[in-house]
Design a protein around this motif. Structure first.
Motif, PDB file in Angstrom:
ATOM      1  N   GLY A   3      58.203  40.667  -3.667  1.00 21.02           N
ATOM      2  CA  GLY A   3      59.322  40.165  -2.887  1.00 21.02           C
ATOM      3  C   GLY A   3      59.000  39.823  -1.448  1.00 21.02           C
ATOM      4  N   PHE A   4      57.811  40.200  -0.996  1.00 16.24           N
ATOM      5  CA  PHE A   4      57.490  39.946   0.406  1.00 16.24           C
ATOM      6  C   PHE A   4      56.288  39.035   0.571  1.00 16.24           C
ATOM      7  CE2 PHE A   4      59.752  43.974   0.434  1.00 16.24           C
ATOM      8  CZ  PHE A   4      60.731  43.694   1.375  1.00 16.24           C
ATOM      9  N   MET A   5      56.390  38.187   1.553  1.00 18.97           N
ATOM     10  CA  MET A   5      55.259  37.375   1.974  1.00 18.97           C
ATOM     11  C   MET A   5      54.171  38.314   2.476  1.00 18.97           C
ATOM     12  SD  MET A   5      55.599  34.977   5.341  1.00 18.97           S
ATOM     13  CE  MET A   5      56.567  33.761   4.543  1.00 18.97           C
ATOM     14  N   THR A   6      52.911  38.012   2.174  1.00 17.20           N
ATOM     15  CA  THR A   6      51.842  38.862   2.723  1.00 17.20           C
ATOM     16  C   THR A   6      51.538  38.431   4.153  1.00 17.20           C
ATOM     17  OG1 THR A   6      50.154  37.356   1.914  1.00 17.20           O
ATOM     18  CG2 THR A   6      50.747  39.175   0.464  1.00 17.20           C
ATOM     19  N   PRO A   7      51.028  39.349   4.963  1.00 16.50           N
ATOM     20  CA  PRO A   7      50.692  38.976   6.345  1.00 16.50           C
ATOM     21  C   PRO A   7      49.701  37.826   6.378  1.00 16.50           C
ATOM     22  CG  PRO A   7      50.524  41.348   6.064  1.00 16.50           C
ATOM     23  CD  PRO A   7      50.791  40.777   4.705  1.00 16.50           C
ATOM     24  N   ASP A   8      48.779  37.833   5.425  1.00 13.06           N
ATOM     25  CA  ASP A   8      47.786  36.773   5.399  1.00 13.06           C
ATOM     26  C   ASP A   8      48.465  35.418   5.199  1.00 13.06           C
ATOM     27  OD1 ASP A   8      45.215  35.682   5.377  1.00 13.06           O
ATOM     28  OD2 ASP A   8      45.202  35.650   3.191  1.00 13.06           O
ATOM     29  N   PHE A   9      49.423  35.389   4.299  1.00 13.13           N
ATOM     30  CA  PHE A   9      50.124  34.130   4.040  1.00 13.13           C
ATOM     31  C   PHE A   9      50.915  33.708   5.283  1.00 13.13           C
ATOM     32  CE2 PHE A   9      53.525  31.697   1.568  1.00 13.13           C
ATOM     33  CZ  PHE A   9      52.746  30.562   1.481  1.00 13.13           C
ATOM     34  N   TYR A  10      51.511  34.687   5.939  1.00 13.51           N
ATOM     35  CA  TYR A  10      52.231  34.353   7.175  1.00 13.51           C
ATOM     36  C   TYR A  10      51.298  33.667   8.168  1.00 13.51           C
ATOM     37  CZ  TYR A  10      54.994  34.664  11.399  1.00 13.51           C
ATOM     38  OH  TYR A  10      55.679  34.334  12.539  1.00 13.51           O
ATOM     39  N   ASN A  11      50.105  34.234   8.309  1.00 15.81           N
ATOM     40  CA  ASN A  11      49.160  33.647   9.258  1.00 15.81           C
ATOM     41  C   ASN A  11      48.704  32.268   8.822  1.00 15.81           C
ATOM     42  OD1 ASN A  11      49.359  35.856  10.893  1.00 15.81           O
ATOM     43  ND2 ASN A  11      47.508  36.851  10.135  1.00 15.81           N
ATOM     44  N   GLU A  12      48.567  32.088   7.508  1.00 10.07           N
ATOM     45  CA  GLU A  12      48.229  30.744   7.018  1.00 10.07           C
ATOM     46  C   GLU A  12      49.322  29.761   7.395  1.00 10.07           C
ATOM     47  OE1 GLU A  12      47.581  30.387   2.807  1.00 10.07           O
ATOM     48  OE2 GLU A  12      46.159  32.040   2.825  1.00 10.07           O
ATOM     49  N   LEU A  13      50.563  30.178   7.128  1.00 14.77           N
ATOM     50  CA  LEU A  13      51.674  29.273   7.419  1.00 14.77           C
ATOM     51  C   LEU A  13      51.706  28.916   8.896  1.00 14.77           C
ATOM     52  CD1 LEU A  13      54.496  30.904   5.269  1.00 14.77           C
ATOM     53  CD2 LEU A  13      53.215  28.837   4.768  1.00 14.77           C
ATOM     54  N   GLY A  14      51.486  29.919   9.743  1.00 12.75           N
ATOM     55  CA  GLY A  14      51.540  29.678  11.183  1.00 12.75           C
ATOM     56  C   GLY A  14      50.448  28.715  11.619  1.00 12.75           C
ATOM     57  N   ALA A  15      49.221  29.011  11.210  1.00 13.84           N
ATOM     58  CA  ALA A  15      48.104  28.160  11.624  1.00 13.84           C
ATOM     59  C   ALA A  15      48.299  26.751  11.111  1.00 13.84           C
ATOM     60  CB  ALA A  15      46.790  28.737  11.095  1.00 13.84           C
ATOM     61  N   MET A  16      48.727  26.632   9.860  1.00 14.15           N
ATOM     62  CA  MET A  16      48.843  25.305   9.285  1.00 14.15           C
ATOM     63  C   MET A  16      50.077  24.574   9.807  1.00 14.15           C
ATOM     64  SD  MET A  16      46.087  25.085   7.787  1.00 14.15           S
ATOM     65  CE  MET A  16      46.146  23.594   6.829  1.00 14.15           C
ATOM     66  N   HIS A  17      51.130  25.308  10.122  1.00  6.47           N
ATOM     67  CA  HIS A  17      52.288  24.658  10.752  1.00  6.47           C
ATOM     68  C   HIS A  17      51.853  23.988  12.057  1.00  6.47           C
ATOM     69  CE1 HIS A  17      56.170  24.113  12.787  1.00  6.47           C
ATOM     70  NE2 HIS A  17      55.694  24.834  13.782  1.00  6.47           N
ATOM     71  N   ARG A  66      60.253  31.647   9.091  1.00  8.08           N
ATOM     72  CA  ARG A  66      61.453  32.113   9.758  1.00  8.08           C
ATOM     73  C   ARG A  66      62.201  33.119   8.889  1.00  8.08           C
ATOM     74  NH1 ARG A  66      61.478  31.803  15.094  1.00  8.08           N
ATOM     75  NH2 ARG A  66      62.981  33.379  14.505  1.00  8.08           N
ATOM     76  N   TYR A  67      62.059  33.025   7.566  1.00 10.74           N
ATOM     77  CA  TYR A  67      62.705  34.037   6.731  1.00 10.74           C
ATOM     78  C   TYR A  67      62.057  35.392   6.967  1.00 10.74           C
ATOM     79  CZ  TYR A  67      64.709  36.735   3.079  1.00 10.74           C
ATOM     80  OH  TYR A  67      65.380  37.730   2.435  1.00 10.74           O
ATOM     81  N   GLN A  68      60.745  35.405   6.923  1.00  6.43           N
ATOM     82  CA  GLN A  68      60.026  36.657   7.136  1.00  6.43           C
ATOM     83  C   GLN A  68      60.383  37.262   8.494  1.00  6.43           C
ATOM     84  OE1 GLN A  68      58.191  38.801   5.598  1.00  6.43           O
ATOM     85  NE2 GLN A  68      57.585  39.906   7.453  1.00  6.43           N
ATOM     86  N   LEU A  69      60.520  36.413   9.502  1.00 12.70           N
ATOM     87  CA  LEU A  69      60.829  36.925  10.834  1.00 12.70           C
ATOM     88  C   LEU A  69      62.236  37.509  10.889  1.00 12.70           C
ATOM     89  CD1 LEU A  69      59.252  34.131  13.057  1.00 12.70           C
ATOM     90  CD2 LEU A  69      58.441  36.464  12.737  1.00 12.70           C
ATOM     91  N   ALA A  70      63.179  36.829  10.248  1.00 12.36           N
ATOM     92  CA  ALA A  70      64.566  37.277  10.358  1.00 12.36           C
ATOM     93  C   ALA A  70      64.847  38.458   9.446  1.00 12.36           C
ATOM     94  CB  ALA A  70      65.503  36.128  10.028  1.00 12.36           C
TER      95      ALA A  70
END
Ligand code: HEA
Ligand code: HEA
Ligand code: CUA
Ligand code: CU
Lengths: 276, 592, 199
Positions: free
Chosen positions: B92-106, B67-71
């Motif tokens: 300072g930024f989350m990588t897109p790959d990490f975002y996708n990991e977080l989403g899938a694993m969430h 949600r931080y990355q999104l906002a």
């Protein structure tokens, strides 16, 4: 992949991405520039939300009333006997009837039109779309109206579609990346597929969406009733850069569209000669 | 024995050690047999529930980062560079790959490691045998195994975050070909799933046999508390829907490690070079197998929740539930129907009119039993005497929240409106309303309701209300904006929504939603404190503090090994409240 | 176990079966879904394939047929084992159980040595094409079920045999459950064989 993106910027200078859009995107459905099908989608969305609101408010009012009226306080006791609730039966039957109406009158006809009434004829603009991580390749047949053959073995950064230029039909074919030009008020058929993973071709302002699946070709058709520049989005997770797999839809006036086709044909020919 | 705890109700609070005094003539078990590899359904239930709550919290943390990355997609958080490392967090930024990991694993963690385990493994295990008056589950060892197969499944999922390439990043749906050509995290995901599926299968067999064979005398099927029915139908869904996913997982594992191409069509070109596989496979095959599980699975997420809510509501309205049999029949019907709607997740895959007619019709049909169930619960309120206890607050809030979630399923179930809404935030809003303010609220209701049975102590009321009201407000603040984002056409699973005009148009909403999520997290602090503190210092209460009728309240709190001093005999239906002429406003099932 | 739960050994008055048997039936229902899903996958892949060999042109039908008989015989010996235990003939029951075990081993031996091994030698690995892919997954998963069955049978033959002396009825029940499972494994093969080898 990097040089691909560079090419995108050569074809569409950065400035255009920012300036040409005059559409307001807000907190509700985006503007609808589509034909009957797109209008049908909106109609159903409105009607079904109205129906949902009625149900929610109806049930919600009963709920709120009960919460207050039957709260625990001195002097009231709970009723053991089951109340007879005819109205709830009628309401449930009402729900069923209305759902049938939504299904038969508002959903199925539009869907049938979207999926089966694919327009044919001389004024139909047909474009092939081959999605890949993370770009949209559009393939126009050019003057002869026929697509040249494509081969997986020819695919490369210079020729992302793998068009076989030795095929006579391919001589005048136009290949562009991430930009889709279409003329206003004409049926457009996109024949979509994918090279690698599943993508989903989504143009919000046209209420058009379809997955592009490798190994399958699906037709997507629509008409645009307004000129302008709009986003093409990818709606299916397709990898790291899914979030910027963005294309541009240019809805041109007929003259501008022909002009654009001519320009492209010229440059396609040019490329050809260079290669040979 | 059964009475021994009842009289402690008003004793001064002390650190009451529960566990030492449960006799029944069983030999004392060593600690590790009693609390770790226990075969007692209550211990296993608590193990499941606590592990699942930890996973719930973990799933929330993953999402709070997203949600931080999104906002704030362009505001760096440099202090996280070191913590997450180069691959996940760059300048300072989350990588897109990490975002996708977080989403899938969430998604995966929430569904398979948090909600199903807490509902079925936790509440099901603890409450169900008590409610049917059984000494334990039919297969105590199988029960233990089910938990100890769930644990490695969870550990594999967690471990995948720490591998070189990180966790699975192809969504919780793991669509092929993306998942097949993806990094190694996906293999671990599949392995983890095989464990979790096996665990659920073992559990569901146990539940069904237990309900069929172990009911107390006089407890006919139509005298079962609705919670038991909900668990029973859920078990059938798990039993029959999970194996196809197991099959699919095996096939995908083969595609990934043995070079087969079940889900890979011929002629794939990935990153400019042809993929060296035989081809001839079908990516849609995966989706069919996946959704054949995953649609019934969503009812696995909601039915036990409905069961909990019904128990709490019945107890707090002080009258019988309206239309008990209708509730039961609707639930069974829902269970059946849930096997024939799966392709409503696949409307955009190029499906023709025949298929779509079938699946949108079945989808409309499946909404009817839900409407009926909700209506029964609402009508139950009529003529009631509603006690606003903390569990009741959560149970009541569940109703309109599930209403919103369920109703927004309708435009998704109609192919024509799904064209615009599919894979947008509208879908995210739809299902979070059913699983978050829906199921999670039911979980909270259940925790507040049964906590006294588990520990002999009550959770604090004030803290409970302090948990409820902010949670209700903030959870709506998270998910209500999503419907508008979805309408505007914002695709889901976007690392940076502002790349598109639709996303920048609703960016304020995105930020509101993120703040809602973080505040929602804060709103859990009173609960977490209450939960742990009350185990030790909570107000001691009698065996039946809510004046309830069902059998679990006939056992001591906490129930000893073997549950009941003498096998209870059942004389009446589950919700005999305010029976005319009775001395009290509740007539327990086991009292003649 | 000490506790002694209801219906652990004796049949439940309503369902007419004991816990274990009920559980095995449920387990088999889930197995039907598992293999059902795989069979559907096979049908879908075959229907969509550009080309798909007839099983009999590439697979070893004689060995497959022989193996079918081996498995059916093992089902028969399994029934005999249970029947012998029912009439309290432990020695005979155990002998039949041993036969079942050996026939299962024979099945696997034939499968591995005369089918899998030559195929791998010829480069016909699962990744060769979807025909071999489905062939190996289906027969492999079935093979794993055979191995699982052998482990259970082996357990009751040797380490678990003492249960007979403590509670013969319980032991007999467990053999009955094992038998149910074993017949299912057999049945799966009876579907697999024609679908893969003969069509
Ligand atoms: C618990 C989980 C749960 C539940 C119960 C449901 C219930 C329903 N779902 Fe949902 N759904 C999901 C979880 C759930 N869903 C998930 C997780 C996804 C996305 C997966 C993904 O892609 O990642 C999804 C996606 C999804 C889709 C695919 C969307 C898309 O990708 O395009 C569709 C389409 O048909 C759908 C339909 C429905 C329908 C018709 C119901 C019906 O059963 C709902 C019936 C209920 C009602 C109609 C409510 C009735 C209530 C009232 C009338 C009373 C109001 C009350 C008061 C005011 C007090 N859902
Ligand atoms: C059961 C399922 C479930 C649940 C409960 C949740 C809960 C939440 N989810 Fe999740 N979500 C999914 C299932 C679920 N989600 C799925 C399947 C997806 C799709 C994934 C994909 O794209 O593949 C998804 C995707 C998803 C997205 C979209 C990401 C994207 O598309 O890019 C977002 C965005 O905001 C989101 C947010 C949230 C939020 C704010 C909550 C909140 O409601 C969370 C609330 C929870 C808490 C506040 C924690 C409380 C903790 C405790 C009480 C612990 C106490 C502990 C002890 C006492 C020991 N979720
Ligand atoms: Cu392409 Cu997402
Ligand atoms: Cu569904």
């Amino acid at each position: 992949m990097n040089d691909l993106r560079e090419r995108v910027f050569i074809i569409t200078p950065a400035a255009i991405w920012e300036t040409e859009v005059d559409v307001h995107y807000g907190w509700w459905l985006p503007p609808n520039i589509g034909g009957d099908n797109a209008q049908g989608v909106d109609r159903l969305i409105y009607v079904v939300h109205f129906f949902m609101a009625v149900l929610f408010v109806g049930w919600g009012a009963l709920f709120a009333y009960c919460l207050v009226r039957f709260r625990d306080r001195t002097g009231i006791s709970a009723a053991y006997e089951e109340i007879k609730a005819k109205p709830s039966k009628y309401a449930e039957i009402g729900v069923i009837v209305f759902e049938v109406f939504l299904l038969v009158a508002l959903s199925m006809p539009i869907w049938a039109s979207v999926k089966t009434k694919i327009p044919t004829g001389s004024d139909v603009v047909t474009v092939r779309c081959v999605a890949e991580q993370f770009a949209w390749n559009f393939h126009y047949a050019g003057k002869d109206g026929e697509f040249g053959t494509t081969k997986a073995t020819l695919v490369g950064t210079e020729n992302p579609l793998g068009i076989d230029r030795s095929d006579p039909k391919a001589k005048d074919d136009i290949a562009v990346i991430n930009t889709l030009h279409i003329p206003i008020n004409k049926p457009v058929v996109i024949r979509g597929t994918s090279k690698d993973v599943i993508h989903s071709f989504f143009i919000p302002v046209l209420r058009a969406k379809s997955d592009l699946i490798p190994g399958m070709t699906v037709p997507i058709w629509f008409e645009a009733k307004k000129t302008g520049t709009f986003d093409i989005q990818c709606a299916q997770l397709c990898g790291n850069n899914h979030f910027k797999m963005k294309g541009q839809l240019f809805v041109d006036s007929s003259e501008n569209f022909s002009k654009w086709l001519d320009e492209q044909a010229a440059s396609a020919g040019g490329e050809e000669e260079e290669e040979e | 024995m059964a009475e021994s705890h009842a009289h402690h109700a008003h004793e001064p609070q002390d650190a009451h050690g529960h566990g030492g005094d449960h006799g029944h003539g069983h030999p004392e078990l060593p600690f590790w047999r009693k609390y770790i590899f226990s075969i007692d359904h209550k211990v296993i239930g608590v193990q499941y529930a606590v592990s699942a709550l930890v996973f719930l919290f973990f799933g929330f943390c993953l999402m709070a980062l997203m949600r931080y990355q999104l906002a704030y997609p362009s505001t760096p958080l440099n202090f996280l560079n070191g913590i997450f490392g180069e691959r996940r967090w760059q300048s300072g930024f989350m990588t897109p790959d990490f975002y996708n990991e977080l989403g899938a694993m969430h998604g995966t963690i929430m569904v398979f490691l948090a909600i199903v385990p807490v509902l079925v493994g936790g509440f099901g295990n603890f409450v169900l045998p008590l409610q049917i008056g059984a000494p334990d589950m039919a297969f105590p060892k199988l029960n233990m195994m089910s938990y100890w197969v769930y644990v490695p499944g969870g550990l594999i999922m967690l471990a995948s975050f720490f591998t070189q390439q990180g966790a699975a990043a192809s969504g919780w749906t793991a669509y092929a070909p993306l998942s097949v050509i993806a990094k190694n995290g996906e293999t671990l995901w599949l392995l983890g799933m095989v464990f979790l599926i096996t665990s659920s299968l073992l559990g569901s067999i146990n539940f069904i046999v237990t309900v069929a064979h172990m009911r107390a005398r006089g407890l006919s099927m139509f005298r079962l508390p609705f919670f038991v029915w909900a668990q029973l139908v859920t078990s059938f869904l798990l039993l029959l829907a999970f194996p196809p996913l197991e099959a699919a997982a095996v096939l995908q594992l083969m595609d990934r490690v043995a070079g087969t191409s079940f889900f890979l069509p011929s002629g794939l070109v990935v990153s400019g070079s042809a993929l060296q596989v035989a081809g001839g496979g079908n990516p849609l095959l995966w989706q069919h197998l996946f959704w054949f599980l995953a649609h019934p699975e969503v009812y696995v997420l909601i039915l036990p929740a409905l069961g909990i809510v019904s128990e709490v509501i019945a107890n707090n309205i002080r009258k019988p539930l309206w239309g008990y049999r209708t509730l039961v029949y609707s639930t069974i019907f829902l269970g059946f129907m849930s096997f024939v709607v799966w392709a409503h997740h696949m409307f955009m895959t190029g499906m023709g009119t025949t298929m779509s007619t079938f699946f949108q019709a079945t989808t409309m049909i499946i909404s009817i039993p839900s409407v009926i169930i909700l209506t029964c619960l609402l009508l139950s309120l009529w003529g009631a005497r509603i006690r606003y206890t903390v569990p009741m607050l959560f149970a009541l809030a569940f109703l309109p929240m599930f209403g919103i979630g369920g109703l927004t399923g309708l435009p998704l179930g109609l192919t024509t409106s799904d064209i615009h809404l599919h894979d947008t935030y509208y879908v995210i809003g739809h299902f979070h309303y059913v699983v978050a303010p829906g199921t999670i609220f039911a979980v909270f209701a259940g925790i507040y309701y049964w906590f006294p049975k588990v520990t002999g102590r009550k959770l604090n009321d004030f803290l409970g209300k302090l948990h409820f009201w902010p949670s209700l407000i903030f959870i709506n603040m998270v998910f209500m904006p999503m419907f508008f984002q979805g309408m505007a056409g914002v695709s889901r699973r976007l690392y940076d929504q502002t790349q598109y005009h639709s996303g920048s148009g609703v960016h304020t909403l995105t930020q509101i939603s993120s703040w809602g999520a973080w505040l929602l997290g804060l709103a859990q602090l009173p609960f977490i404190y209450n939960f742990f503190a009350s185990i030790f210092v909570g107000q001691k209460v009698s065996d039946n503090p809510w004046n309830a009728t069902t059998l679990e309240w006939a056992a001591p709190s906490p129930p000893p090994h073997g549950n009941f001093a003498a096998e209870p005999v059942v004389h009446r239906g589950p919700y005999e409240y305010s029976v005319p002429g009775a001395a009290q406003d509740f007539s327990p099932q086991h009292i003649a | 176990m000490t506790m002694g739960l209801p219906c652990e050994v004796k049949a439940h008055p309503i369902t007419g079966i004991y816990n274990g048997k009920f559980a095995v039936w449920l387990f088999l229902a889930s197995e039907v879904m598992l293999f059902g899903a795989l069979f559907s996958a096979l049908v879908l892949l075959r229907a969509g394939a550009a080309s798909w060999p007839h099983g009999y042109t590439v697979l070893n039908v004689p060995i497959g047929t022989l193996n079918t008989f081996v498995l059916i015989s093992s089902s028969v010996t399994m029934v005999m084992a249970w029947a012998s235990l029912k009439v309290h003939d432990f020695a005979k029951g155990r002998q039949y159980l041993l036969w079942t075990f050996l026939l299962a081993a024979l099945f696997l031996g034939l499968k591995l040595a005369l089918e899998y091994y030559p195929k791998f030698q010829a480069g016909h690995t699962p990744g060769h094409d979807n025909f071999y892919g489905t062939y190996f997954v289906l027969t492999g998963l079935h093979g794993l079920h055979v191995v699982g069955g052998m482990i259970v049978i082996g357990y009751f033959l040797w380490p678990g045999a003492h249960l007979w002396h403590e509670n013969p009825e319980h032991y007999t029940n467990r053999i009955e459950c094992t038998g149910l499972y074993w017949h299912f494994v057999d049945l799966v093969w009876i579907f697999l064989f024609p679908t893969l080898y003969l069509l």
